[in-house]
Design a protein around this motif. Structure first.
Motif, PDB file in Angstrom:
ATOM      1  N   VAL A 244     -53.553   9.631 -26.790  1.00 24.51           N
ATOM      2  CA  VAL A 244     -52.791  10.867 -26.659  1.00 24.51           C
ATOM      3  C   VAL A 244     -51.680  10.604 -25.650  1.00 24.51           C
ATOM      4  CG1 VAL A 244     -52.827  13.320 -26.073  1.00 24.51           C
ATOM      5  CG2 VAL A 244     -54.824  12.263 -27.173  1.00 24.51           C
TER       6      VAL A 244
ATOM      7  N   HIS B 164     -50.857  13.047 -22.141  1.00 23.95           N
ATOM      8  CA  HIS B 164     -52.114  13.803 -22.113  1.00 23.95           C
ATOM      9  C   HIS B 164     -52.265  14.736 -20.916  1.00 23.95           C
ATOM     10  CE1 HIS B 164     -53.300  10.810 -19.161  1.00 23.95           C
ATOM     11  NE2 HIS B 164     -54.471  11.401 -19.001  1.00 23.95           N
TER      12      HIS B 164
ATOM     13  N   VAL C 136     -48.973  20.286 -23.801  1.00 23.80           N
ATOM     14  CA  VAL C 136     -49.517  20.024 -25.132  1.00 23.80           C
ATOM     15  C   VAL C 136     -50.606  18.962 -25.076  1.00 23.80           C
ATOM     16  CG1 VAL C 136     -48.973  19.160 -27.434  1.00 23.80           C
ATOM     17  CG2 VAL C 136     -47.398  20.721 -26.283  1.00 23.80           C
ATOM     18  N   GLY C 137     -50.332  17.867 -24.377  1.00 28.19           N
ATOM     19  CA  GLY C 137     -51.285  16.764 -24.345  1.00 28.19           C
ATOM     20  C   GLY C 137     -52.626  17.141 -23.751  1.00 28.19           C
TER      21      GLY C 137
ATOM     22  N   LEU D 200     -54.498  19.099 -26.349  1.00 29.23           N
ATOM     23  CA  LEU D 200     -55.005  18.183 -27.365  1.00 29.23           C
ATOM     24  C   LEU D 200     -56.252  17.469 -26.864  1.00 29.23           C
ATOM     25  CD1 LEU D 200     -51.595  16.673 -28.471  1.00 29.23           C
ATOM     26  CD2 LEU D 200     -53.162  17.892 -29.989  1.00 29.23           C
TER      27      LEU D 200
ATOM     28  N   VAL E 277     -51.319  10.314 -31.047  1.00 27.25           N
ATOM     29  CA  VAL E 277     -50.651  11.614 -31.060  1.00 27.25           C
ATOM     30  C   VAL E 277     -49.539  11.546 -30.020  1.00 27.25           C
ATOM     31  CG1 VAL E 277     -50.857  14.103 -30.856  1.00 27.25           C
ATOM     32  CG2 VAL E 277     -52.790  12.766 -31.701  1.00 27.25           C
TER      33      VAL E 277
ATOM     34  N   ALA F 240     -47.293  13.254 -27.977  1.00 24.42           N
ATOM     35  CA  ALA F 240     -46.967  14.543 -27.379  1.00 24.42           C
ATOM     36  C   ALA F 240     -46.143  14.377 -26.109  1.00 24.42           C
ATOM     37  CB  ALA F 240     -48.251  15.304 -27.063  1.00 24.42           C
TER      38      ALA F 240
ATOM     39  N   LEU G 134     -44.969  14.964 -32.485  1.00 23.68           N
ATOM     40  CA  LEU G 134     -44.741  16.377 -32.200  1.00 23.68           C
ATOM     41  C   LEU G 134     -43.303  16.593 -31.754  1.00 23.68           C
ATOM     42  CD1 LEU G 134     -48.103  17.160 -30.465  1.00 23.68           C
ATOM     43  CD2 LEU G 134     -47.162  18.470 -32.362  1.00 23.68           C
TER      44      LEU G 134
ATOM     45  N   ALA H 183     -53.164  22.775 -30.571  1.00 24.04           N
ATOM     46  CA  ALA H 183     -54.089  21.639 -30.590  1.00 24.04           C
ATOM     47  C   ALA H 183     -54.993  21.690 -31.815  1.00 24.04           C
ATOM     48  CB  ALA H 183     -54.918  21.619 -29.306  1.00 24.04           C
TER      49      ALA H 183
ATOM     50  N   CYS I  15     -52.998  20.718 -34.852  1.00 20.71           N
ATOM     51  CA  CYS I  15     -52.751  19.272 -34.924  1.00 20.71           C
ATOM     52  C   CYS I  15     -53.943  18.532 -35.512  1.00 20.71           C
ATOM     53  CB  CYS I  15     -52.435  18.729 -33.529  1.00 20.71           C
ATOM     54  SG  CYS I  15     -50.803  19.192 -32.915  1.00 20.71           S
TER      55      CYS I  15
END
Length: 328
Positions: free
Chosen positions: A22, A25, A29-30, A33, A74, A76, A119, A232, A235
């Motif tokens: 990620v 993270h 957003v991260g 997620l 991902v 992000a 993203l 999240a 996603c």
């Protein structure tokens, strides 16, 4: 506008036991997620803070991917900010985001990472796109001038994903969220987006005993907001269910005026004074509401109402006011 995809691997789209990186993270957003993926049984989540890994450093990114070898990514991580930050530092938003995206995607491709979700942002669409904005509105008109550099970087990311699909046949995808908010947001007075900026402004006014809060613009533009925990969940849904070159809009499909949103924030904070508007400051895009038919047609809908989400974000802000992200 998305081109047809090339042959895509017939391997399972997502493996919750595989190494999943990620990028970003610790951001808004991260971090959402990470929380959601962890709760959903991912057993090998990997993340690095910006202090541990500068994603603008190509050699460092490739070395990290060589070490970790993520099967799933991902993306992000991004340099983000509100109207003032974007308008005054366009070079930074363009250069940093292009480097972050290119380095991560190139390193993921070198490792043949099977699944990647890029993203972006709803600012990729033309300033005066027909409402609600469909995915095929991309590249059909001029961008909003206050954040065009950031938007161009995100458009480049979408094209990068589509190019990988065509040339290498990997099932990479892109998702374009609407305006986001929630725990972990940036509440900086100079670098934040409109909703966290309002939460801070109204809460500080309440604490100071002020009778008036002044917001930027006219209050008339319409905006759509999605709680980051809903993003999240969307996603993960897309990673498990979606495999096509076209970017997917992620939002609620419902918008409000900025003035209405200010009212929701004042209510959640408990501020009972007057709200005024500084009309010498820019409004940005007049309206930005996404058509989310592609996403909802795949079986996903958001769960968090705006009033409920703002109230919970105010609670989070007050509990973390001493250690907030201060990104200018």
């Amino acid at each position: 506008m998305a081109p047809a995809g090339g042959p895509v691997s017939d391997a399972p789209l997502l493996d919750r036991s595989a190494v999943t990186y990620v990028a970003g993270h610790r951001g808004l957003v991260g971090s959402a997620l990470w929380r959601h993926f962890e709760a959903e049984g991912f057993t090998q989540l990997v993340g690095r803070s910006s202090a541990e890994l500068d994603l603008r450093d190509r050699d460092a990114v490739f070395a990290f991917f060589d070490e970790v070898r993520p099967a799933q990514v991902v993306l992000a991580a991004a340099k983000v900010g509100g109207i003032m930050a974007n308008a005054t530092h366009p070079v930074d938003f363009l250069s940093d985001n292009l480097r972050i995206q290119t380095n991560v995607m190139d390193a993921a491709l070198a490792q043949r990472s099977h699944r990647l979700l890029f993203l972006g942002s709803s600012c990729i669409y033309p300033r005066l796109a027909p409402q609600p904005i469909r995915e095929d509105a991309l590249l059909t008109g001029p961008l909003e001038a206050t954040n065009d550099a950031y938007a161009i970087a995100k458009i480049a990311g979408i094209i990068g994903v589509q190019a990988v699909r065509r040339q290498h046949g990997l099932p990479w995808i892109s998702a374009m969220p609407t305006n986001l908010y929630g725990p972990g947001d940036n509440f900086s007075p100079t670098g934040s987006h409109v909703l966290p900026a309002m939460i801070r402004r109204y809460d500080e006014a309440l604490a100071a005993g002020d009778d008036v809060v002044t917001n930027w613009g006219t209050g008339t533009p319409r905006r759509e907001f999605l709680h980051v925990d809903d993003l999240a969940a969307a996603c993960l849904h897309l990673l498990e269910q979606y495999d096509a070159p076209e970017q997917v809009n992620v939002g609620t499909g419902v918008d409000h005026t900025i003035a209405e949103i200010a009212g929701f924030v004042a209510e959640a904070v408990g501020f009972e004074g007057e709200t005024r508007w500084d009309t010498t400051k820019p409004d940005g895009t007049p309206q930005k509401r996404l058509d989310v038919g592609l996403l909802t047609g795949s079986g996903w809908t958001p769960r968090t109402g705006l009033r409920e989400g703002i109230a919970s974000t105010v609670e989070w802000y007050r509990a973390h006011v001493g250690d907030l992200r201060e990104l200018g």
